[in-house]
Scaffold this motif. Structure first.
Motif, PDB file in Angstrom:
ATOM      1  N   ILE A   1     -72.603 -22.675  29.339  1.00 27.29           N
ATOM      2  CA  ILE A   1     -71.592 -23.117  28.375  1.00 27.29           C
ATOM      3  C   ILE A   1     -72.027 -24.433  27.737  1.00 27.29           C
ATOM      4  N   TRP A   2     -72.546 -25.364  28.536  1.00 26.62           N
ATOM      5  CA  TRP A   2     -73.009 -26.645  28.009  1.00 26.62           C
ATOM      6  C   TRP A   2     -74.136 -26.459  26.991  1.00 26.62           C
ATOM      7  N   VAL A   3     -75.118 -25.614  27.326  1.00 27.07           N
ATOM      8  CA  VAL A   3     -76.230 -25.361  26.405  1.00 27.07           C
ATOM      9  C   VAL A   3     -75.724 -24.718  25.122  1.00 27.07           C
ATOM     10  N   SER A   4     -74.858 -23.724  25.246  1.00 27.00           N
ATOM     11  CA  SER A   4     -74.328 -23.039  24.059  1.00 27.00           C
ATOM     12  C   SER A   4     -73.544 -23.993  23.170  1.00 27.00           C
TER      13      SER A   4
ATOM     14  N   LEU B   1     -65.411 -31.294  17.396  1.00 26.14           N
ATOM     15  CA  LEU B   1     -64.616 -31.965  18.420  1.00 26.14           C
ATOM     16  C   LEU B   1     -64.382 -31.044  19.622  1.00 26.14           C
ATOM     17  N   VAL B   2     -64.054 -29.801  19.357  1.00 27.66           N
ATOM     18  CA  VAL B   2     -63.847 -28.824  20.434  1.00 27.66           C
ATOM     19  C   VAL B   2     -65.153 -28.575  21.183  1.00 27.66           C
ATOM     20  N   LEU B   3     -66.254 -28.468  20.453  1.00 29.38           N
ATOM     21  CA  LEU B   3     -67.557 -28.255  21.098  1.00 29.38           C
ATOM     22  C   LEU B   3     -67.964 -29.457  21.932  1.00 29.38           C
ATOM     23  N   ASP B   4     -67.671 -30.669  21.456  1.00 31.87           N
ATOM     24  CA  ASP B   4     -67.938 -31.876  22.250  1.00 31.87           C
ATOM     25  C   ASP B   4     -67.163 -31.842  23.562  1.00 31.87           C
ATOM     26  N   LEU B   5     -65.896 -31.507  23.468  1.00 32.26           N
ATOM     27  CA  LEU B   5     -65.053 -31.437  24.660  1.00 32.26           C
ATOM     28  C   LEU B   5     -65.538 -30.351  25.612  1.00 32.26           C
TER      29      LEU B   5
ATOM     30  N   SER C   1     -67.838 -28.968  30.663  1.00 34.51           N
ATOM     31  CA  SER C   1     -68.647 -28.023  31.443  1.00 34.51           C
ATOM     32  C   SER C   1     -69.729 -28.760  32.233  1.00 34.51           C
ATOM     33  N   LEU C   2     -70.331 -29.805  31.655  1.00 34.86           N
ATOM     34  CA  LEU C   2     -71.326 -30.577  32.393  1.00 34.86           C
ATOM     35  C   LEU C   2     -70.673 -31.399  33.509  1.00 34.86           C
ATOM     36  N   LEU C   3     -69.481 -31.895  33.255  1.00 35.74           N
ATOM     37  CA  LEU C   3     -68.726 -32.605  34.292  1.00 35.74           C
ATOM     38  C   LEU C   3     -68.413 -31.663  35.457  1.00 35.74           C
ATOM     39  N   TYR C   4     -67.995 -30.464  35.156  1.00 33.70           N
ATOM     40  CA  TYR C   4     -67.696 -29.469  36.189  1.00 33.70           C
ATOM     41  C   TYR C   4     -68.963 -29.080  36.950  1.00 33.70           C
ATOM     42  N   TRP C   5     -70.080 -28.892  36.235  1.00 29.58           N
ATOM     43  CA  TRP C   5     -71.346 -28.567  36.889  1.00 29.58           C
ATOM     44  C   TRP C   5     -71.736 -29.668  37.860  1.00 29.58           C
TER      45      TRP C   5
ATOM     46  N   LEU D   1     -73.519 -37.365  36.946  1.00 31.31           N
ATOM     47  CA  LEU D   1     -72.110 -37.749  36.774  1.00 31.31           C
ATOM     48  C   LEU D   1     -71.938 -39.134  36.154  1.00 31.31           C
ATOM     49  N   PRO D   2     -72.504 -40.203  36.693  1.00 33.77           N
ATOM     50  CA  PRO D   2     -72.298 -41.506  36.046  1.00 33.77           C
ATOM     51  C   PRO D   2     -72.965 -41.603  34.679  1.00 33.77           C
TER      52      PRO D   2
END
Length: 88
Positions: A29-32, A47-51, A56-60, A81-82
């Motif tokens: 999802i992050w790559v897409s 804006l939606v794609l940024d979010l 998705s990267l935060l969740y990963w 994460l940081p």
């Protein structure tokens, strides 16, 4: 199996060396979303794609920290994460 630092860092519970795994859903999802941001560079879609990319990267990262197969994968989540939070 020896319990060396290398083994603890890079081997999973089955004794296999794991550095790279097939991408899981949050990474895909992050790559897409990141690639789509190249097409949609302004407006609400961006804006939606940024979010979507950020969450998705935060969740990963959270998944790697809590469920990583070895210390390398968990450390990878701790490093991302940081960095991710400092960007946003």
């Amino acid at each position: 199996m020896n319990n060396t630092l290398f083994d603890r860092l890079f081997r999973d519970a089955a004794g296999q060396i794991v550095i790279w795994q097939p991408p899981n859903l949050p990474i895909l999802i992050w790559v897409s979303a990141t690639l789509l941001k190249l097409v949609f560079q302004t407006g609400q879609v961006k804006l939606v794609l940024d979010l979507l990319a950020f969450s998705s990267l935060l969740y990963w990262s959270f998944l790697e920290i809590t469920q990583g197969v070895n210390y390398f994968r968990r450390d990878l989540g701790v490093v991302v994460l940081p960095c991710l939070l400092s960007i946003q």
